[in-house]
Design an enzyme around this catalytic site. Structure first.
Site, mmCIF file in Angstrom:
data_model
loop_
_atom_site.group_PDB
_atom_site.id
_atom_site.type_symbol
_atom_site.label_atom_id
_atom_site.label_comp_id
_atom_site.label_asym_id
_atom_site.label_seq_id
_atom_site.Cartn_x
_atom_site.Cartn_y
_atom_site.Cartn_z
ATOM 1 N N ARG A 54 7.349 -19.848 -4.323
ATOM 2 C CA ARG A 54 7.351 -19.612 -2.693
ATOM 3 C C ARG A 54 8.597 -18.833 -2.239
ATOM 4 O O ARG A 54 8.429 -17.860 -1.388
ATOM 5 C CB ARG A 54 7.358 -20.791 -1.911
ATOM 6 C CG ARG A 54 7.486 -20.608 -0.376
ATOM 7 C CD ARG A 54 6.905 -21.740 0.405
ATOM 8 N NE ARG A 54 7.108 -23.008 0.055
ATOM 9 C CZ ARG A 54 8.261 -23.741 -0.181
ATOM 10 N NH1 ARG A 54 9.179 -23.057 0.637
ATOM 11 N NH2 ARG A 54 8.260 -25.166 -0.477
ATOM 12 N N TYR A 106 -3.469 -4.780 17.835
ATOM 13 C CA TYR A 106 -4.416 -5.448 16.997
ATOM 14 C C TYR A 106 -4.639 -6.882 17.648
ATOM 15 O O TYR A 106 -3.821 -7.668 18.088
ATOM 16 C CB TYR A 106 -3.796 -5.906 15.711
ATOM 17 C CG TYR A 106 -4.783 -6.569 14.832
ATOM 18 C CD1 TYR A 106 -6.174 -5.973 14.219
ATOM 19 C CD2 TYR A 106 -4.497 -7.987 14.188
ATOM 20 C CE1 TYR A 106 -6.846 -6.540 13.393
ATOM 21 C CE2 TYR A 106 -5.304 -8.696 13.353
ATOM 22 C CZ TYR A 106 -6.764 -8.082 12.967
ATOM 23 O OH TYR A 106 -7.626 -8.482 11.956
ATOM 24 N N ASP A 178 3.773 -2.027 14.221
ATOM 25 C CA ASP A 178 2.818 -2.299 13.048
ATOM 26 C C ASP A 178 2.541 -0.859 12.591
ATOM 27 O O ASP A 178 1.754 -0.012 13.292
ATOM 28 C CB ASP A 178 1.545 -3.059 13.968
ATOM 29 C CG ASP A 178 0.512 -3.453 13.147
ATOM 30 O OD1 ASP A 178 0.303 -2.690 12.008
ATOM 31 O OD2 ASP A 178 -0.207 -4.280 13.197
ATOM 32 N N LYS A 203 -5.471 -3.244 4.492
ATOM 33 C CA LYS A 203 -6.035 -1.996 4.981
ATOM 34 C C LYS A 203 -5.666 -0.737 3.933
ATOM 35 O O LYS A 203 -6.072 -0.574 2.816
ATOM 36 C CB LYS A 203 -5.654 -1.845 6.260
ATOM 37 C CG LYS A 203 -5.691 -2.931 7.251
ATOM 38 C CD LYS A 203 -6.987 -3.203 7.531
ATOM 39 C CE LYS A 203 -7.081 -4.655 8.261
ATOM 40 N NZ LYS A 203 -6.517 -4.929 9.090
#
Ligand SMILES: *Cc1c(COP(=O)(O)O)cnc(C)c1O
Length: 386
Positions: A54, A106, A178, A203
């Site tokens: 992690r 978004y 973004d 994307k």
């Protein structure tokens, strides 16, 4: 070095940089949760780079360093999704801080700010950032961050990054951009003054509709350390296999983006002349109000466009009958995707607010894939009939 070359040669063209030394052109997938630390106890008092996956994993590190280089930042971080990247970056803020954000960012970013983070004491003002004055007017004593997205989603409005980021800098804000729609191949916000860039790597970067992933890049080491504290503490990290898929996607970004953009441009022009289409939104069109600003800050108009049909029935008929496009959420894949913002990406925004933003029942968003334009046009023509 030019952008296409950098996508391939960014320090991770072999496994040397990720700690292996075989010369392999593929970065090894370190499918492990933990790392043996005996060396640290053998008297060498050696600081080991990896202890628990992690906190860090060599495969993930290769992706993180790659995106940092591509965006021209100092530190890169990978997350389990784009929204995990957005949420984790916002996690460096504190209760009582005020955030100014674009009004058509978004839908998921709007939702996390407006629900989860509101509960944790973050204040939010959304404005139309295509007019920088709106940002200035929204600033308050406790404003700490500016969150931008350009082109916007789903109406492809352009925000003047240089001007808006300068406003943020003057006001001492952390600016977050973004960059999902443009990718670092077309636009690099840090070079224009941004502090942090976030991505849905799901994307264009991943590019094949086969992985959910997110990335963040910081301009400074200090901001990077704050993001790392959330990445490690909150723990929304990706697995090594997903990191590999994103790195694989990045290698072909140039050819995909170039081809998909060309198709988007041709499709936008064709839609503009269609009698059943009332509006076409694409920053590459001559008469798009943000075209010149976009050309100044990005080297392309991208591969996302949207359009309005005359009636809601036509929009629904299009989505139900189009053959060469998936009627789906998401964008940036090798296959053309038609999405319906009112029911998909922007469903969580109240209807009245959607109407005010121009996200109508007749609006369809298209992300162009690698199909031949002629086939797409023939198929779209049929789906727009009736
Ligand atoms: C999809 C998307 C996100 C969210 O990313 P996920 O990978 O779906 O979590 C954030 N911003 C933009 C612009 C997006 O298109």
């Amino acid at each position: 070095m030019k952008r296409g070359t950098l996508l391939i040669h960014n320090g991770h063209e072999t496994d040397y940089a990720s700690g292996c030394s075989t010369g392999a052109l593929g970065i090894p997938i370190y499918q492990t949760s933990t790392f043996d630390q005996k060396l640290a106890y053998k008297g060498a008092a050696k600081e080991l780079e990896f202890d628990y996956a992690r906190s860090g994993n060599p495969t993930r590190k290769a992706l993180e360093e790659t995106i940092a280089v591509l965006e021209g930042g100092v530190k890169g971080y990978a997350f389990s999704s784009g929204i995990a990247a957005v949420s984790s970056v916002l996690g460096i803020l504190a209760a009582g801080d005020h955030v100014v954000a674009g009004e058509d960012i978004y839908g998921g970013s709007w939702r996390i700010l407006n629900t989860f983070y509101k509960r944790w004491g973050l204040e939010l003002t959304v404005v139309d950032t295509s007019n920088p004055d709106h940002i200035k007017k929204a600033l308050k004593k406790n404003t700490k961050a500016l969150f931008l997205e350009t082109p916007s989603n789903p109406l492809l409005k352009i925000t003047d990054l240089k001007t808006c980021l300068a406003i943020a800098q003057d006001a001492g804000l952390i600016s977050i951009v973004d960059n999902t729609f443009m990718t670092p191949y077309l636009q690099r916000p840090i070079e224009l003054g941004a502090d942090i860039v976030v991505h849905s790597a799901t994307k264009f970067l991943g590019g094949h509709s086969d992985v959910i992933s997110g990335l963040a890049v910081s301009r400074t080491l200090e901001l990077g350390q704050r993001i790392y504290a959330v990445q490690n503490g909150f723990g929304a990290v990706p697995g090594p296999w997903d990191c590999t898929l994103v790195m694989r996607g990045i290698k072909t970004l140039k050819v995909r983006m170039d081809a998909e953009e060309q198709t988007a441009r041709n499709l936008a022009l064709w839609l503009k002349s269609h009698p059943q289409v009332t509006d076409v939104f694409y920053p590459g069109l001559e008469d798009h109000p943000g075209r010149t600003i976009n050309e100044a800050q990005a080297s392309g108009a991208g591969a996302v466009l949207s359009f309005r049909t005359r009636t809601t029935e036509q929009a629904l008929h299009f989505l139900g009958t189009v053959k060469l496009a998936a009627a789906a959420v998401s964008l940036g894949g090798v296959e053309t995707i038609a999405s319906y913002p009112v029911r998909m990406s922007h469903a969580s925004i109240p209807p009245a607010e959607r109407q005010r933003l121009g996200i109508t029942d007749t609006l369809i968003r298209i992300s162009t894939g690698l199909e031949d334009t002629e086939d797409l046009i023939a198929d779209f023509e049929k789906a727009l009939e009736g």
